[in-house]
Design a protein around this motif. Structure first.
Motif, PDB file in Angstrom:
ATOM      1  N   ASP A  30       0.856  -1.181   0.000  1.00 26.66           N
ATOM      2  CA  ASP A  30       0.000   0.000   0.000  1.00 26.66           C
ATOM      3  C   ASP A  30       0.891   1.230   0.000  1.00 26.66           C
ATOM      4  O   ASP A  30       1.501   1.579   1.016  1.00 26.66           O
ATOM      5  CB  ASP A  30      -0.908  -0.002   1.232  1.00 26.66           C
ATOM      6  N   ASP A  32       0.124   4.234  -0.082  1.00 27.56           N
ATOM      7  CA  ASP A  32      -0.436   5.359   0.653  1.00 27.56           C
ATOM      8  C   ASP A  32       0.172   5.460   2.055  1.00 27.56           C
ATOM      9  O   ASP A  32       0.220   6.547   2.631  1.00 27.56           O
ATOM     10  CB  ASP A  32      -1.960   5.221   0.753  1.00 27.56           C
ATOM     11  N   GLN A  57      -3.239   0.370  -6.601  1.00 29.12           N
ATOM     12  CA  GLN A  57      -3.007   1.698  -6.022  1.00 29.12           C
ATOM     13  C   GLN A  57      -4.054   2.698  -6.542  1.00 29.12           C
ATOM     14  O   GLN A  57      -3.743   3.852  -6.824  1.00 29.12           O
ATOM     15  CB  GLN A  57      -1.595   2.166  -6.361  1.00 29.12           C
TER      16      GLN A  57
END
Length: 393
Positions: A30, A32, A57
């Motif tokens: 991930d 983020d 993503q």
């Protein structure tokens, strides 16, 4: 690869007859909220596999994509490798002429690139419809319009993401696929007398490995490449702004349309780039024959560190020297077009591969991507087998 990695890597699926040895898919990551350990492990993976597709993503914010590339190279100047959008538009030459590039509001180092209508409101960009000349128009000998409409296309321009003046090439480029058509299938034709062609989905990016280029060279060619260097033109993409490419996308046609140095306007001699022909992978130690021939203004050839170099400053002779070496890897069995779904991010090592866009008819649908990279803190001059002489007469 770093033992801190918490994601999985698997090779890109290969077809029968495929002779590529690069490209992988990464899952379970991930971006983020990526840890420092995973940033290092991801960088190692890109250096090792040269091209990676990071899956899933879809919700990554543009600023997070920019944050990632700055974490790859925290000592790098905090600007896109081609400079800000205004600089790129003014100095991008053949690059900025062939496409419309817009910075994402609030994350201007992340560039919106694509084709067709980008939506009523794309991260603050209102109602943008990217209408540009066909990528195939870069070629001197144009692809017939009826062929293009029938799904025939070509490689546009094989290159690395590098300004080759002032700033260093980015170690990695990141390209997030937000939207692309997946059908109908297109056929890429070389149209160079080889008879080569290959089929693929539309909207993908093609790659060849210059590590494999180096491996395909003869021992004598490698001895020369290991000890030789290239001098690039000042503002190189302005220098070739009036030039046209070969139909297979590799190199320029011999038209004599390069601009004179006077026509380029002001430039700083210390910003002219001189790079070794062979760049060494800092993780794997592999050697790549990394010469961006369309921008090369002078070659300095020698087979040992003590030999006086032979200087080639005729651009047609330069390209004639490079063509048979670089075209050995430009065959269907050495080309990959990694399949990327909406939300995936494609990442690649600019110091190891060439890549190119592949155009398709707009009727197939729009293409929307976010691209960003950062000019490296350590460039090719420090990643070769020797230090290029400061003064090259």
């Amino acid at each position: 690869m770093s033992s801190d990695a918490s994601f999985t890597i698997k090779p890109i699926a290969k077809s029968v007859g495929d002779r590529t040895n690069f490209g992988s898919v990464i899952e379970g990551l991930d971006l983020d909220c990526i840890s420092d350990g995973n940033v290092i492990a991801l960088a190692d993976a890109i250096w090792t596999h040269k091209v990676v597709v990071v899956k899933g993503q879809k919700d990554l914010a543009p600023l997070k994509q920019w944050d990632l590339v700055t974490r790859f190279d925290p000592d790098a100047p905090k600007v896109h490798s081609h400079g800000d959008v205004k600089t790129f538009a003014e100095k991008g030459g053949v690059l900025s002429a062939s496409r419309e590039v817009v910075g994402i509001p609030g994350a201007e180092n992340v560039r919106l690139i694509g084709k067709g209508y980008q939506g009523d409101d794309h991260y603050g960009i209102k109602g943008m419809d990217i209408q540009k000349r066909l990528l195939n128009d870069f070629h001197l000998h144009k692809l017939p319009e009826k062929d293009f409409k029938a799904g025939i296309t070509r490689f546009q321009r094989w290159h690395i993401d590098a300004p080759l003046y002032a700033r260093e090439p980015a170690w990695f480029t990141t390209l997030r696929y937000i939207k692309r058509p997946t059908k109908p299938e297109i056929t890429i034709r070389w149209d160079d007398g080889s008879g080569y062609s290959m089929k693929t989905e539309p909207g993908l990016t093609a790659f060849i490995s210059n590590v494999q280029t180096y491996e395909l060279m003869t021992p004598d060619e490698r001895a020369t490449a290991d000890h030789s260097w290239v001098e690039y033109a000042p503002h190189p993409f302005m220098w070739i702004a009036n030039c046209s490419g070969r139909p297979n996308g590799l190199g320029l046609e011999p038209e004599g349309k390069e601009k004179s140095l006077e026509e380029l306007g002001d430039y700083d001699p210390k910003d002219i780039k001189r790079y070794p022909m062979v760049w060494v992978n800092p993780v794997t130690g592999e050697r790549s024959f990394q010469v961006h021939g369309i921008c090369a203004r002078r070659l300095f050839l020698r087979s040992s560190l003590t030999e006086e170099p032979r200087v080639i400053d005729d651009v047609d002779e330069i390209r004639a020297f490079l063509k048979p070496i670089q075209e050995r890897v430009l065959k269907p069995e050495y080309v990959i077009l990694p399949k990327t779904e909406e939300g995936d991010i494609l990442m690649w090592a600019n110091y190891q591969v060439f890549h190119t866009a592949v155009d398709y008819p707009i009727e197939y649908g729009p293409r929307t991507m976010h691209q960003t990279n950062i000019g490296a803190s350590i460039g090719p001059a420090e990643m070769g087998l020797f230090r290029v002489p400061v003064s090259a007469a």
